[in-house]
Design a protein around this motif. Structure first.
Motif, short mmCIF file in Angstrom:
data_model
loop_
_atom_site.label_atom_id
_atom_site.label_comp_id
_atom_site.label_asym_id
_atom_site.label_seq_id
_atom_site.Cartn_x
_atom_site.Cartn_y
_atom_site.Cartn_z
N GLU A 102 8.48 13.18 2.79
CA GLU A 102 7.56 14.31 2.64
C GLU A 102 6.43 13.95 1.67
O GLU A 102 5.27 14.29 1.90
N ALA A 103 6.78 13.28 0.57
CA ALA A 103 5.76 12.91 -0.41
C ALA A 103 4.75 11.94 0.19
O ALA A 103 3.54 12.06 -0.04
N LEU A 104 5.22 10.98 0.97
CA LEU A 104 4.31 10.00 1.58
C LEU A 104 3.41 10.66 2.62
O LEU A 104 2.22 10.34 2.72
N ARG B 26 0.82 -1.22 0.00
CA ARG B 26 0.00 0.00 0.00
C ARG B 26 0.85 1.26 0.00
O ARG B 26 0.47 2.30 -0.54
N VAL B 27 2.04 1.20 0.62
CA VAL B 27 2.94 2.36 0.66
C VAL B 27 3.86 2.35 -0.56
O VAL B 27 4.09 3.38 -1.19
N GLY B 28 4.37 1.18 -0.90
CA GLY B 28 5.29 1.08 -2.02
C GLY B 28 4.69 1.52 -3.34
O GLY B 28 5.38 2.10 -4.18
N ALA B 29 3.40 1.27 -3.52
CA ALA B 29 2.75 1.69 -4.76
C ALA B 29 2.79 3.20 -4.92
O ALA B 29 2.90 3.73 -6.03
N LEU B 30 2.71 3.94 -3.80
CA LEU B 30 2.80 5.39 -3.85
C LEU B 30 4.21 5.84 -4.22
O LEU B 30 4.40 6.76 -5.01
N VAL B 31 5.21 5.18 -3.63
CA VAL B 31 6.60 5.54 -3.91
C VAL B 31 6.93 5.27 -5.38
O VAL B 31 7.64 6.05 -6.03
N ALA B 32 6.42 4.19 -5.91
CA ALA B 32 6.71 3.82 -7.30
C ALA B 32 6.21 4.87 -8.29
O ALA B 32 6.73 4.96 -9.40
N GLU B 33 5.24 5.66 -7.89
CA GLU B 33 4.69 6.70 -8.77
C GLU B 33 5.48 8.00 -8.71
O GLU B 33 5.25 8.90 -9.52
N LEU B 34 6.41 8.13 -7.78
CA LEU B 34 7.17 9.37 -7.63
C LEU B 34 8.23 9.49 -8.73
O LEU B 34 8.71 8.49 -9.27
#
Length: 259
Positions: A171-173, A154-162
């Motif tokens: 900060e982005a998370l 759930r967190v890694g998917a957000l990082v992969a989009e950066l």
């Protein structure tokens, strides 16, 4: 004036200069925010080379007593300071607190099943999907650390989009509602592997300072398990213990092998 590096006498010289400057700062001869004299002036005062002065100033900088890079006047910080939770959690926040320019570049993002230890650290079922992010971190353009961050899906998917060059993943998370509230730090050493050699430009097998960190959210759920590997001579961690509290601090010590 001759350079005096590489001998027992030179070690004594820079330690003596560092000790005298430290005492001058503590006693108020150089107040917080004051500029130290130029390297040449200090070299004449203490009867040593400019290289010895630079080495002494690097020690004071690693102790959190002075800041600024070579070629500009050193500024007195006023004394060792403890970092806040956000500064210890985030390389970017820590670097900015010292007036450094943080940078970073993602080398690769890998989505794969968690290994047994990884699943245990992140509180996941064996084989659950995780994201591994490999990134090199820089201070003022110089590579100092390789960051291996492991995230639940759930967190890694957000990082992969950066974007690959986003300075701060933390900060982005946080901007996406991922909260970091507690962390456990383990500090030891590791030996440089192929990725470390390539990203840090260090010899194979180089001894690196390693910090492993497990971070959780307000509910106690793990959100990150990270392994950071620093080049020697760039980072120091200090611990202050008292009856009331214990604090961990991280300081930057500029490398002396790239003068």
């Amino acid at each position: 004036m001759r350079e005096d590096h590489g001998s027992g006498d030179s070690d004594l010289r820079y330690r003596r200069v560092a000790a005298e400057l430290r005492a001058a700062i503590i006693t108020g001869e150089y107040a917080s925010g004051a500029k130290l004299p130029p390297e040449g002036t200090l070299a004449e005062r203490y009867g040593v080379s400019r290289g010895t002065v630079r080495h002494a100033l690097a020690v004071l900088r690693s102790d959190g007593l002075v800041t600024s890079r070579r070629g500009t006047p050193r500024t007195v910080l006023g004394g060792p300071r403890s970092q806040s939770f956000s500064e210890l959690l985030s390389f970017t926040n820590w670097a900015r607190s010292l007036g450094e320019t943080p940078g970073g570049r993602v080398d690769r993002v890998v989505r794969r099943p968690a290994e047994p230890e990884e699943a245990a650290q992140l509180g996941l079922e064996p084989g659950a999907e995780v994201y591994l992010v490999l990134r090199v971190r820089t201070l003022s353009g110089e590579p100092v650390m390789v960051e291996r961050s492991l995230y639940p899906s759930r967190v890694g998917a957000l990082v992969a989009e950066l974007q690959p060059d986003v300075v701060s993943h933390t900060e982005a998370l946080v901007g996406h509602g991922v909260l970091f509230t507690d962390a456990d730090h383990t500090i030891d050493i590791a030996w440089a592997d192929e990725d470390d050699v390539r990203l840090l430009e260090c010899p194979p097998g180089q001894v690196l300072l390693r910090e492993r960190r497990r971070t959780t959210d307000p509910a106690g759920a793990p959100v990150e398990w990270s392994e950071d590997r620093y080049l020697p001579g760039t980072i120091a961690f200090t611990v202050h213990n008292s009856v009331a509290a214990s604090t961990l601090g991280r300081q930057h010590s500029p490398r002396t092998d790239r003068a």
